[in-house]
Enzyme design. Structure first.
Site, PDB file in Angstrom:
ATOM      1  N   SER A  27      -3.120  12.740  -4.633  1.00 37.24           N
ATOM      2  CA  SER A  27      -2.482  12.245  -3.418  1.00 37.24           C
ATOM      3  C   SER A  27      -1.343  13.170  -3.018  1.00 37.24           C
ATOM      4  O   SER A  27      -0.378  13.342  -3.764  1.00 37.24           O
ATOM      5  CB  SER A  27      -1.932  10.836  -3.635  1.00 37.24           C
ATOM      6  OG  SER A  27      -1.107  10.476  -2.541  1.00 37.24           O
ATOM      7  N   HIS A  85      -6.452  13.561  -1.262  1.00 39.54           N
ATOM      8  CA  HIS A  85      -6.206  12.189  -0.788  1.00 39.54           C
ATOM      9  C   HIS A  85      -4.961  12.163   0.090  1.00 39.54           C
ATOM     10  O   HIS A  85      -3.887  12.618  -0.324  1.00 39.54           O
ATOM     11  CB  HIS A  85      -6.031  11.258  -1.986  1.00 39.54           C
ATOM     12  CG  HIS A  85      -5.963   9.805  -1.617  1.00 39.54           C
ATOM     13  ND1 HIS A  85      -7.088   9.043  -1.366  1.00 39.54           N
ATOM     14  CD2 HIS A  85      -4.904   8.978  -1.444  1.00 39.54           C
ATOM     15  CE1 HIS A  85      -6.732   7.813  -1.072  1.00 39.54           C
ATOM     16  NE2 HIS A  85      -5.409   7.746  -1.100  1.00 39.54           N
ATOM     17  N   ASP A 114      -2.445   9.741   2.147  1.00 36.74           N
ATOM     18  CA  ASP A 114      -1.941   8.378   2.336  1.00 36.74           C
ATOM     19  C   ASP A 114      -1.158   8.289   3.636  1.00 36.74           C
ATOM     20  O   ASP A 114      -0.065   8.846   3.758  1.00 36.74           O
ATOM     21  CB  ASP A 114      -1.033   7.985   1.171  1.00 36.74           C
ATOM     22  CG  ASP A 114      -1.806   7.727  -0.107  1.00 36.74           C
ATOM     23  OD1 ASP A 114      -2.760   6.938  -0.067  1.00 36.74           O
ATOM     24  OD2 ASP A 114      -1.453   8.320  -1.145  1.00 36.74           O
ATOM     25  N   MET A 158       0.853   5.940   6.160  1.00 36.02           N
ATOM     26  CA  MET A 158       1.570   4.662   6.189  1.00 36.02           C
ATOM     27  C   MET A 158       2.387   4.554   7.474  1.00 36.02           C
ATOM     28  O   MET A 158       2.948   5.544   7.935  1.00 36.02           O
ATOM     29  CB  MET A 158       2.499   4.549   4.981  1.00 36.02           C
ATOM     30  CG  MET A 158       1.823   4.746   3.644  1.00 36.02           C
ATOM     31  SD  MET A 158       2.988   4.542   2.281  1.00 36.02           S
ATOM     32  CE  MET A 158       2.008   5.124   0.910  1.00 36.02           C
ATOM     33  N   HIS A 174      -6.675   7.737   3.744  1.00 33.50           N
ATOM     34  CA  HIS A 174      -6.470   6.306   3.483  1.00 33.50           C
ATOM     35  C   HIS A 174      -5.452   5.774   4.490  1.00 33.50           C
ATOM     36  O   HIS A 174      -4.263   6.089   4.408  1.00 33.50           O
ATOM     37  CB  HIS A 174      -5.970   6.147   2.042  1.00 33.50           C
ATOM     38  CG  HIS A 174      -5.622   4.753   1.657  1.00 33.50           C
ATOM     39  ND1 HIS A 174      -4.867   4.470   0.533  1.00 33.50           N
ATOM     40  CD2 HIS A 174      -5.903   3.550   2.225  1.00 33.50           C
ATOM     41  CE1 HIS A 174      -4.708   3.167   0.434  1.00 33.50           C
ATOM     42  NE2 HIS A 174      -5.326   2.590   1.450  1.00 33.50           N
ATOM     43  N   MET A 231      -3.186   3.166   5.792  1.00 35.25           N
ATOM     44  CA  MET A 231      -2.426   1.936   5.542  1.00 35.25           C
ATOM     45  C   MET A 231      -1.644   1.622   6.818  1.00 35.25           C
ATOM     46  O   MET A 231      -0.417   1.673   6.857  1.00 35.25           O
ATOM     47  CB  MET A 231      -1.508   2.129   4.336  1.00 35.25           C
ATOM     48  CG  MET A 231      -2.278   2.169   3.028  1.00 35.25           C
ATOM     49  SD  MET A 231      -1.283   2.704   1.619  1.00 35.25           S
ATOM     50  CE  MET A 231      -1.584   4.469   1.686  1.00 35.25           C
ATOM     51  N   MET A 270      -6.938  -1.010  -4.717  1.00 35.01           N
ATOM     52  CA  MET A 270      -5.527  -0.707  -4.968  1.00 35.01           C
ATOM     53  C   MET A 270      -5.092  -1.325  -6.292  1.00 35.01           C
ATOM     54  O   MET A 270      -5.256  -2.526  -6.505  1.00 35.01           O
ATOM     55  CB  MET A 270      -4.655  -1.250  -3.835  1.00 35.01           C
ATOM     56  CG  MET A 270      -4.874  -0.589  -2.482  1.00 35.01           C
ATOM     57  SD  MET A 270      -4.527   1.185  -2.487  1.00 35.01           S
ATOM     58  CE  MET A 270      -2.778   1.209  -2.945  1.00 35.01           C
ATOM     59  N   PHE A 329       4.329   2.648  -1.596  1.00 37.27           N
ATOM     60  CA  PHE A 329       5.183   3.597  -2.313  1.00 37.27           C
ATOM     61  C   PHE A 329       4.401   4.270  -3.429  1.00 37.27           C
ATOM     62  O   PHE A 329       3.563   3.633  -4.069  1.00 37.27           O
ATOM     63  CB  PHE A 329       6.405   2.905  -2.926  1.00 37.27           C
ATOM     64  CG  PHE A 329       7.324   2.279  -1.928  1.00 37.27           C
ATOM     65  CD1 PHE A 329       8.289   3.036  -1.271  1.00 37.27           C
ATOM     66  CD2 PHE A 329       7.218   0.936  -1.621  1.00 37.27           C
ATOM     67  CE1 PHE A 329       9.132   2.461  -0.335  1.00 37.27           C
ATOM     68  CE2 PHE A 329       8.051   0.348  -0.684  1.00 37.27           C
ATOM     69  CZ  PHE A 329       9.013   1.107  -0.038  1.00 37.27           C
ATOM     70  N   GLY A 330       4.696   5.544  -3.686  1.00 34.90           N
ATOM     71  CA  GLY A 330       4.146   6.230  -4.838  1.00 34.90           C
ATOM     72  C   GLY A 330       4.938   5.897  -6.087  1.00 34.90           C
ATOM     73  O   GLY A 330       6.040   5.349  -6.023  1.00 34.90           O
ATOM     74  N   ASP A 348      -6.585   3.529  -6.752  1.00 34.26           N
ATOM     75  CA  ASP A 348      -5.349   4.189  -6.319  1.00 34.26           C
ATOM     76  C   ASP A 348      -4.156   3.378  -6.779  1.00 34.26           C
ATOM     77  O   ASP A 348      -4.012   2.214  -6.416  1.00 34.26           O
ATOM     78  CB  ASP A 348      -5.356   4.307  -4.789  1.00 34.26           C
ATOM     79  CG  ASP A 348      -4.151   5.066  -4.243  1.00 34.26           C
ATOM     80  OD1 ASP A 348      -3.282   5.466  -5.023  1.00 34.26           O
ATOM     81  OD2 ASP A 348      -4.097   5.247  -3.011  1.00 34.26           O
ATOM     82  N   GLY A 349      -3.300   4.012  -7.592  1.00 35.90           N
ATOM     83  CA  GLY A 349      -2.048   3.381  -7.995  1.00 35.90           C
ATOM     84  C   GLY A 349      -1.841   3.380  -9.491  1.00 35.90           C
ATOM     85  O   GLY A 349      -2.612   2.764 -10.231  1.00 35.90           O
ATOM     86  N   GLY A 350      -0.838   4.098  -9.935  1.00 33.73           N
ATOM     87  CA  GLY A 350      -0.500   4.095 -11.353  1.00 33.73           C
ATOM     88  C   GLY A 350      -1.531   4.752 -12.243  1.00 33.73           C
ATOM     89  O   GLY A 350      -1.621   4.443 -13.439  1.00 33.73           O
ATOM     90  N   GLY A 391      -1.077  10.634  -7.846  1.00 29.57           N
ATOM     91  CA  GLY A 391      -0.037  11.359  -7.133  1.00 29.57           C
ATOM     92  C   GLY A 391       0.947  12.010  -8.076  1.00 29.57           C
ATOM     93  O   GLY A 391       0.834  13.191  -8.414  1.00 29.57           O
ATOM     94  N   SER A 392       1.902  11.218  -8.546  1.00 30.58           N
ATOM     95  CA  SER A 392       2.938  11.766  -9.420  1.00 30.58           C
ATOM     96  C   SER A 392       2.355  12.291 -10.722  1.00 30.58           C
ATOM     97  O   SER A 392       2.854  13.272 -11.292  1.00 30.58           O
ATOM     98  CB  SER A 392       4.006  10.699  -9.704  1.00 30.58           C
ATOM     99  OG  SER A 392       3.417   9.490 -10.142  1.00 30.58           O
TER     100      SER A 392
END
Length: 224
Positions: free
Chosen positions: A10, A35, A37, A39, A68, A70, A139, A145-146, A175-177, A197-198
Site C-alpha cells: 500500500s 495498492h 488507498d 480516502m 481501493h 474508501m 478489511m 488509517f495505516g 488489508d490491515g495489520g 503498508g508499514s
C-alpha cells in the site's frame, strides 16, 4: 484450483515526497500489485489522494494498480479512476445503496470489479453480487488509517468468504495489520492477496522493501 499468492504494498505508507520513486523501488523489490488507498474524510476519517495522483504515478510501474475506494458516493468518480490507470477498482459494500449497479459500472469501464467489507459487515452483504466480482477485499482493521493492529476475528470471516466464493475465479484480498505473523493466518484461511503498508515500507530503501516482501511471502508458504 488455488489462486496465486500476491503481495500488494500500500503506497499509503510510502514517502509521498518521492512517490514515483517509491513505487519503482517496491516494484523492483518484488511487489505483485500496487495498492492505492483512496480516502475522502467522509466515509472514513482521513483524506489521502485522488485520481490525479494515481494518474501522475501510473507510469512508475507496469504492475496491476489495485485501487481501493474508501469514498462515498463512489459511482460519480469511477470513470476518473479508470481513466487514471486503475486496473482493479474496489468499492465498499457499505458506501452506497446500489452495489450491483456500481459493480456493473466498473466492468463497463473495462476494469476488474472488487468489493470491500468492513470488519463489522457480514459476508452475506455480497452473497447476491458474487458473479459481478473479480475480487473481495476483507478489511482486517477499521478503514481510515495505516499502521493499525490486526483484528483476529477476521480470520474466521475469511474462511466464510472462501466458502461463499466456492470455485468462482475471485481473488480474496486482506488489508490491515498484515505482517509475516498475520500473513500466514489469513492465507491458511483462504486469502491469496495481501495488502501491506508499514510492514513493506519500513526501512526506507529498496533493499529493505525486498527483505520485507520476502519475509511476508516466505511466512505464507504452507506445508504440503
Amino acid at each position: 484450483m488455488s489462486r496465486p499468492l500476491l503481495i500488494a504494498p500500500s503506497i499509503l505508507s510510502a514517502d509521498f515526497s518521492k512517490l514515483g520513486d517509491e513505487i519503482r523501488a517496491v516494484d523492483r523489490a518484488g511487489a505483485d500489485w500496487i495498492h492505492c488507498d483512496v480516502m475522502d474524510g467522509h466515509f472514513v476519517p482521513n483524506i489521502t489522494y485522488g485520481a490525479p495522483v494515481i494518474k501522475a504515478v501510473r507510469g512508475a510501474s507496469k504492475k496491476i494498480f489495485d485501487v481501493h475506494l474508501m469514498i462515498a458516493p463512489a459511482d460519480p468518480y469511477l470513470g476518473d479512476f479508470a481513466a487514471a490507470g486503475a486496473d482493479i477498482i474496489t468499492v465498499h459494500a457499505e458506501a452506497g445503496p446500489h452495489l450491483d449497479r456500481s459493480l456493473q459500472a466498473i466492468r463497463a469501464l473495462g476494469k476488474k470489479a472488487g468489493v470491500s467489507l468492513n470488519p463489522g459487515t457480514p459476508e452475506s452483504a455480497i452473497e447476491y453480487v458474487l458473479d459481478r466480482l473479480d475480487l473481495i477485499l476483507v478489511m482486517s482493521v477499521n478503514p481510515g488509517f495505516g499502521g493499525q493492529s490486526f483484528i483476529p476475528a477476521v480470520v474466521e470471516k475469511i474462511r466464510r468468504v472462501k466458502a461463499l466464493v466456492g470455485s468462482r475465479p475471485i481473488d480474496i484480498e486482506v488489508d490491515g495489520g498484515i505482517t509475516p505473523e498475520t500473513a500466514r493466518q489469513v492465507v491458511e484461511a483462504g486469502a491469496n492477496v495481501l495488502v501491506a503498508g508499514s510492514a513493506v515500507f519500513k526501512g526506507g530503501s529498496e533493499q529493505s522493501y525486498r527483505a520485507n516482501i520476502d519475509a511476508i511471502r516466505n511466512a505464507t508458504r504452507l506445508e504440503v
